[in-house]
Design an enzyme around this catalytic site. Structure first.
Site, PDB file in Angstrom:
ATOM      1  N   GLU A 180     -15.100  -1.431 -10.045  1.00 52.44           N
ATOM      2  CA  GLU A 180     -15.852  -0.672 -11.056  1.00 52.44           C
ATOM      3  C   GLU A 180     -16.533   0.546 -10.457  1.00 52.44           C
ATOM      4  O   GLU A 180     -16.935   1.453 -11.176  1.00 52.44           O
ATOM      5  CB  GLU A 180     -16.889  -1.589 -11.721  1.00 52.44           C
ATOM      6  CG  GLU A 180     -16.275  -2.676 -12.578  1.00 52.44           C
ATOM      7  CD  GLU A 180     -17.334  -3.545 -13.236  1.00 52.44           C
ATOM      8  OE1 GLU A 180     -18.326  -2.979 -13.732  1.00 52.44           O
ATOM      9  OE2 GLU A 180     -17.175  -4.772 -13.246  1.00 52.44           O
TER      10      GLU A 180
ATOM     11  N   GLY B  31     -18.453  -5.250  -9.053  1.00 51.50           N
ATOM     12  CA  GLY B  31     -17.446  -5.656 -10.017  1.00 51.50           C
ATOM     13  C   GLY B  31     -16.072  -5.649  -9.382  1.00 51.50           C
ATOM     14  O   GLY B  31     -15.916  -5.724  -8.155  1.00 51.50           O
ATOM     15  N   PHE B  32     -15.042  -5.575 -10.204  1.00 49.21           N
ATOM     16  CA  PHE B  32     -13.674  -5.505  -9.707  1.00 49.21           C
ATOM     17  C   PHE B  32     -13.204  -4.061  -9.798  1.00 49.21           C
ATOM     18  O   PHE B  32     -12.692  -3.609 -10.815  1.00 49.21           O
ATOM     19  CB  PHE B  32     -12.756  -6.430 -10.513  1.00 49.21           C
ATOM     20  CG  PHE B  32     -11.378  -6.577  -9.909  1.00 49.21           C
ATOM     21  CD1 PHE B  32     -11.188  -7.306  -8.752  1.00 49.21           C
ATOM     22  CD2 PHE B  32     -10.276  -5.972 -10.493  1.00 49.21           C
ATOM     23  CE1 PHE B  32      -9.925  -7.446  -8.177  1.00 49.21           C
ATOM     24  CE2 PHE B  32      -9.006  -6.104  -9.941  1.00 49.21           C
ATOM     25  CZ  PHE B  32      -8.834  -6.838  -8.780  1.00 49.21           C
TER      26      PHE B  32
ATOM     27  N   SER C 150     -13.360  -4.278   0.196  1.00 52.64           N
ATOM     28  CA  SER C 150     -14.199  -3.525  -0.755  1.00 52.64           C
ATOM     29  C   SER C 150     -15.685  -3.784  -0.510  1.00 52.64           C
ATOM     30  O   SER C 150     -16.412  -4.203  -1.417  1.00 52.64           O
ATOM     31  CB  SER C 150     -13.824  -3.866  -2.202  1.00 52.64           C
ATOM     32  OG  SER C 150     -12.580  -3.312  -2.549  1.00 52.64           O
ATOM     33  N   PRO C 151     -16.173  -3.534   0.700  1.00 49.73           N
ATOM     34  CA  PRO C 151     -17.567  -3.851   1.022  1.00 49.73           C
ATOM     35  C   PRO C 151     -18.608  -2.963   0.343  1.00 49.73           C
ATOM     36  O   PRO C 151     -19.806  -3.222   0.484  1.00 49.73           O
ATOM     37  CB  PRO C 151     -17.619  -3.681   2.545  1.00 49.73           C
ATOM     38  CG  PRO C 151     -16.533  -2.704   2.854  1.00 49.73           C
ATOM     39  CD  PRO C 151     -15.446  -3.003   1.867  1.00 49.73           C
TER      40      PRO C 151
ATOM     41  N   TYR D  24       0.845  -1.198   0.000  1.00 53.08           N
ATOM     42  CA  TYR D  24       0.000   0.000   0.000  1.00 53.08           C
ATOM     43  C   TYR D  24       0.883   1.251   0.000  1.00 53.08           C
ATOM     44  O   TYR D  24       1.652   1.492   0.938  1.00 53.08           O
ATOM     45  CB  TYR D  24      -0.921   0.018   1.215  1.00 53.08           C
ATOM     46  CG  TYR D  24      -1.983  -1.060   1.218  1.00 53.08           C
ATOM     47  CD1 TYR D  24      -2.278  -1.802   0.077  1.00 53.08           C
ATOM     48  CD2 TYR D  24      -2.700  -1.343   2.378  1.00 53.08           C
ATOM     49  CE1 TYR D  24      -3.255  -2.784   0.090  1.00 53.08           C
ATOM     50  CE2 TYR D  24      -3.687  -2.326   2.392  1.00 53.08           C
ATOM     51  CZ  TYR D  24      -3.951  -3.046   1.254  1.00 53.08           C
ATOM     52  OH  TYR D  24      -4.916  -4.024   1.275  1.00 53.08           O
TER      53      TYR D  24
END
Length: 305
Positions: free
Chosen positions: A223, A220-221, A215-216, A52
């Site tokens: 998106e 999509g990935f 990513s809650p 990160y």
């Protein structure tokens, strides 16, 4: 904040984890305020990774929290390793070198949890086991887990690794919920019946591995976010109605939906907005009804057979 046990460990953790992937987008003062807000909410579990910000996120966090031995006692720190430019690497040498770098950047002597970030096709379980043993014996890492791994990938590691794997960080949200919806589309000839994860949700429940949804709010990935998105009118209408009932924000309901699942998940937030983080933390006190939970699931476009 309400807490749960992390996997089979004796570690009590808040049900909402604070993801620090974007903390390098804040200036020093904003980072200090964000970390302080997190702690005020009882959200003292901070999720990092060595990639990160190419390591800068861990440094910025340590500076923002004013790391010291007394401060460290009140924190639960998790980081991840195993991703290198152009490859994944679970070799003993890389794991040990990565952890030393993480500890230096976080200005601490130990991690509470280390996760292996993404599966390495060239993994040698004995090398992972040797690295874990050395890190545990040196007091550098207290608990271990994985990220983005299937049941068989975990079983492969468990052939050699003796420490319990306490967590598996997986992409999961209301709109990315195939690991849930596949469970009631058994033997059906439809898209939702496709097995993309080897039954990882049930596997984690059976083996007391805490699922940490990342990513809650994404669909999509990467998106975009589904909240207030015109692509999801029925879902947002349903979430907004339930949010009004509980007098909370739609952000709170999106996290509460994950927390309602009996797997006792620990969602990892990604926001750097203080109010949104507060809204995420409020989900710990919202218990959706069965009807509300299924209503949200169906409003997202999922169907029941």
């Amino acid at each position: 904040m309400r807490t749960i046990k992390l996997g089979t460990s004796d570690l009590d953790v808040p049900v909402v984890a604070v993801g620090c992937m974007r903390i390098n987008s804040l200036d020093r003062a904003a980072a200090e305020r964000f970390v302080a807000t997190s702690l005020e909410q009882g959200a003292n579990f901070f999720d990092h990774a060595d990639i990160y910000g190419k390591g800068t996120c861990e440094e910025i966090f340590a500076d923002a929290v004013h790391m010291s031995p007394s401060v460290r006692e009140g924190l639960i720190l998790q980081s991840k390793c195993g991703i290198r430019p152009g490859q994944f690497d679970f070799s003993k040498e890389h794991i040990l070198t990565s952890v030393d770098g993480i500890l230096k950047r976080l200005n601490t002597d130990y991690l509470d949890i280390l996760l292996l970030h993404r599966p390495d096709a060239l993994v040698e379980p004995d090398e992972v086991a040797a690295a874990f043993d050395e890190l545990e014996q040196a007091g550098k890492v207290r608990h271990f887990g994985v990220s983005n791994q299937t049941p068989n990938q975990i079983e492969l590691l468990r052939k050699s690794v003796t420490q319990p794997l306490v967590a598996n960080q997986l992409q999961l949200s209301i709109t990315n919920a195939t690991m849930i919806t596949r469970g009631f589309n058994v033997n059906m000839e439809n898209e939702q019946a496709v097995d993309r994860d080897g039954g990882i949700l049930d596997y984690c429940r059976l083996h007391d591995i805490t699922v940490q949804p990342w990513s809650p709010f994404q669909f999509g990935f990467f998106e975009g976010v589904f909240l207030d998105n015109p692509k999801f009118p029925e879902l947002n209408k349903t979430i907004d109605e339930i949010a009004a009932k509980y007098d909370v924000s739609n952000t709170t309901i999106a996290i509460a939906w994950l927390l309602r699942h009996p797997a006792h998940m620990q969602p990892v937030t990604g926001t750097m907005n203080e109010q949104r983080l507060i809204d995420c933390c409020k989900a710990a006190d919202v218990h959706l009804t069965r009807e509300e939970w299924y209503g949200i699931l169906l409003a997202a476009g999922n169907t029941l057979p």
